[in-house]
Motif scaffolding. Sequence first.
Motif, PDB file in Angstrom:
ATOM      1  N   ASP A   4       5.501   0.768   4.441  1.00 30.98           N
ATOM      2  CA  ASP A   4       4.634  -0.305   3.966  1.00 30.98           C
ATOM      3  C   ASP A   4       4.610  -1.456   4.951  1.00 30.98           C
ATOM      4  O   ASP A   4       5.652  -1.885   5.465  1.00 30.98           O
ATOM      5  CB  ASP A   4       5.117  -0.841   2.617  1.00 30.98           C
ATOM      6  CG  ASP A   4       4.615  -0.044   1.436  1.00 30.98           C
ATOM      7  OD1 ASP A   4       3.688   0.769   1.614  1.00 30.98           O
ATOM      8  OD2 ASP A   4       5.132  -0.243   0.328  1.00 30.98           O
ATOM      9  N   GLY A   5       3.420  -1.960   5.204  1.00 29.47           N
ATOM     10  CA  GLY A   5       3.250  -3.157   6.012  1.00 29.47           C
ATOM     11  C   GLY A   5       3.398  -2.961   7.502  1.00 29.47           C
ATOM     12  O   GLY A   5       3.300  -3.920   8.256  1.00 29.47           O
ATOM     13  N   LEU A  65      -2.735  -1.631   8.548  1.00 26.68           N
ATOM     14  CA  LEU A  65      -1.370  -1.449   8.061  1.00 26.68           C
ATOM     15  C   LEU A  65      -1.334  -0.315   7.050  1.00 26.68           C
ATOM     16  O   LEU A  65      -2.333  -0.037   6.390  1.00 26.68           O
ATOM     17  CB  LEU A  65      -0.869  -2.736   7.398  1.00 26.68           C
ATOM     18  CG  LEU A  65      -1.049  -4.024   8.192  1.00 26.68           C
ATOM     19  CD1 LEU A  65      -0.595  -5.221   7.368  1.00 26.68           C
ATOM     20  CD2 LEU A  65      -0.306  -3.954   9.511  1.00 26.68           C
ATOM     21  N   ALA A  67       0.054   1.425   3.476  1.00 29.38           N
ATOM     22  CA  ALA A  67       0.514   1.031   2.143  1.00 29.38           C
ATOM     23  C   ALA A  67       0.737   2.284   1.294  1.00 29.38           C
ATOM     24  O   ALA A  67      -0.153   3.125   1.186  1.00 29.38           O
ATOM     25  CB  ALA A  67      -0.510   0.129   1.465  1.00 29.38           C
ATOM     26  N   LEU A  70      -1.668   0.948  -2.610  1.00 30.68           N
ATOM     27  CA  LEU A  70      -2.709   0.070  -2.079  1.00 30.68           C
ATOM     28  C   LEU A  70      -2.972  -1.132  -2.987  1.00 30.68           C
ATOM     29  O   LEU A  70      -3.143  -2.250  -2.512  1.00 30.68           O
ATOM     30  CB  LEU A  70      -3.994   0.877  -1.853  1.00 30.68           C
ATOM     31  CG  LEU A  70      -5.006   0.290  -0.894  1.00 30.68           C
ATOM     32  CD1 LEU A  70      -4.408   0.068   0.486  1.00 30.68           C
ATOM     33  CD2 LEU A  70      -6.216   1.203  -0.791  1.00 30.68           C
ATOM     34  N   MET A  73      -0.210  -3.615  -2.529  1.00 32.05           N
ATOM     35  CA  MET A  73      -0.331  -4.298  -1.239  1.00 32.05           C
ATOM     36  C   MET A  73      -1.427  -5.360  -1.306  1.00 32.05           C
ATOM     37  O   MET A  73      -1.255  -6.467  -0.800  1.00 32.05           O
ATOM     38  CB  MET A  73      -0.630  -3.301  -0.128  1.00 32.05           C
ATOM     39  CG  MET A  73      -0.712  -3.923   1.255  1.00 32.05           C
ATOM     40  SD  MET A  73       0.871  -4.482   1.907  1.00 32.05           S
ATOM     41  CE  MET A  73       1.661  -2.920   2.247  1.00 32.05           C
ATOM     42  N   GLU A  74      -2.545  -5.042  -1.943  1.00 34.17           N
ATOM     43  CA  GLU A  74      -3.617  -6.026  -2.088  1.00 34.17           C
ATOM     44  C   GLU A  74      -3.126  -7.240  -2.879  1.00 34.17           C
ATOM     45  O   GLU A  74      -3.405  -8.385  -2.510  1.00 34.17           O
ATOM     46  CB  GLU A  74      -4.830  -5.390  -2.775  1.00 34.17           C
ATOM     47  CG  GLU A  74      -6.029  -6.322  -2.867  1.00 34.17           C
ATOM     48  CD  GLU A  74      -7.209  -5.677  -3.557  1.00 34.17           C
ATOM     49  OE1 GLU A  74      -8.330  -5.792  -3.027  1.00 34.17           O
ATOM     50  OE2 GLU A  74      -7.019  -5.051  -4.623  1.00 34.17           O
ATOM     51  N   ARG A  96      -8.954   2.020   1.574  1.00 32.15           N
ATOM     52  CA  ARG A  96      -8.425   0.842   2.244  1.00 32.15           C
ATOM     53  C   ARG A  96      -9.124  -0.406   1.743  1.00 32.15           C
ATOM     54  O   ARG A  96     -10.136  -0.338   1.053  1.00 32.15           O
ATOM     55  CB  ARG A  96      -8.531   0.963   3.757  1.00 32.15           C
ATOM     56  CG  ARG A  96      -9.906   0.765   4.349  1.00 32.15           C
ATOM     57  CD  ARG A  96      -9.839   1.031   5.845  1.00 32.15           C
ATOM     58  NE  ARG A  96     -10.995   0.545   6.547  1.00 32.15           N
ATOM     59  CZ  ARG A  96     -11.293   0.878   7.799  1.00 32.15           C
ATOM     60  NH1 ARG A  96     -10.509   1.690   8.473  1.00 32.15           N
ATOM     61  NH2 ARG A  96     -12.354   0.380   8.389  1.00 32.15           N
ATOM     62  N   ALA A 109      -5.522  -2.649   5.183  1.00 31.74           N
ATOM     63  CA  ALA A 109      -4.399  -1.829   4.722  1.00 31.74           C
ATOM     64  C   ALA A 109      -5.009  -0.556   4.160  1.00 31.74           C
ATOM     65  O   ALA A 109      -6.076  -0.591   3.543  1.00 31.74           O
ATOM     66  CB  ALA A 109      -3.585  -2.563   3.654  1.00 31.74           C
ATOM     67  N   TRP A 110      -4.330   0.574   4.390  1.00 29.33           N
ATOM     68  CA  TRP A 110      -4.888   1.862   3.965  1.00 29.33           C
ATOM     69  C   TRP A 110      -3.819   2.745   3.340  1.00 29.33           C
ATOM     70  O   TRP A 110      -2.626   2.545   3.529  1.00 29.33           O
ATOM     71  CB  TRP A 110      -5.562   2.571   5.128  1.00 29.33           C
ATOM     72  CG  TRP A 110      -4.642   3.454   5.936  1.00 29.33           C
ATOM     73  CD1 TRP A 110      -3.663   3.040   6.784  1.00 29.33           C
ATOM     74  CD2 TRP A 110      -4.648   4.875   5.962  1.00 29.33           C
ATOM     75  NE1 TRP A 110      -3.059   4.143   7.344  1.00 29.33           N
ATOM     76  CE2 TRP A 110      -3.641   5.278   6.848  1.00 29.33           C
ATOM     77  CE3 TRP A 110      -5.409   5.842   5.311  1.00 29.33           C
ATOM     78  CZ2 TRP A 110      -3.368   6.614   7.104  1.00 29.33           C
ATOM     79  CZ3 TRP A 110      -5.140   7.179   5.592  1.00 29.33           C
ATOM     80  CH2 TRP A 110      -4.132   7.552   6.470  1.00 29.33           C
ATOM     81  N   LYS A 111      -4.296   3.724   2.600  1.00 33.14           N
ATOM     82  CA  LYS A 111      -3.460   4.750   1.987  1.00 33.14           C
ATOM     83  C   LYS A 111      -4.219   6.063   2.086  1.00 33.14           C
ATOM     84  O   LYS A 111      -5.414   6.110   1.821  1.00 33.14           O
ATOM     85  CB  LYS A 111      -3.204   4.397   0.524  1.00 33.14           C
ATOM     86  CG  LYS A 111      -2.447   5.451  -0.267  1.00 33.14           C
ATOM     87  CD  LYS A 111      -2.284   5.018  -1.692  1.00 33.14           C
ATOM     88  CE  LYS A 111      -1.649   6.013  -2.599  1.00 33.14           C
ATOM     89  NZ  LYS A 111      -0.671   6.919  -2.121  1.00 33.14           N
TER      90      LYS A 111
END
Length: 113
Positions: A4-5, A65, A67, A70, A73-74, A96, A109-111
């Motif tokens: 993460d991150g 980044l 995550a 997601l 993270m948001e 993302r 940020a993406w997953k």
Amino acid sequence: MREDGRIDYVEFPAGDLAATKAFYAQAFGWSFTDYGPGYAAMTEGMDGGFNADPADRVSTPLVILFAHDLEAMEAKVKAAGGTVTRPIFSFTGGRRFHFRDPSGNELAAWKSE
């Protein structure tokens, strides 16, 4: 293992995708995997790609980044004072969101899905 991150991917703008790919292939020996007419991912070296989609037009490279979660993270980005510029959306390969930090730098940020 992805964390993460952590910086996971860098996406470069490409006005002319064919010319951009030809340049990097000739200059550095890079090769690519095409994901439709407006996107090509690098196949060696760092994880990254070139985006020629006019709807995604940015003038600078986009640092992405990773995550595991997601939505969480948001929420962390918002709680820390970041501004979401593109809410969570799906794309080929995952989902993302894009955000700006307090200095105005745009990141994502993406997953994977």
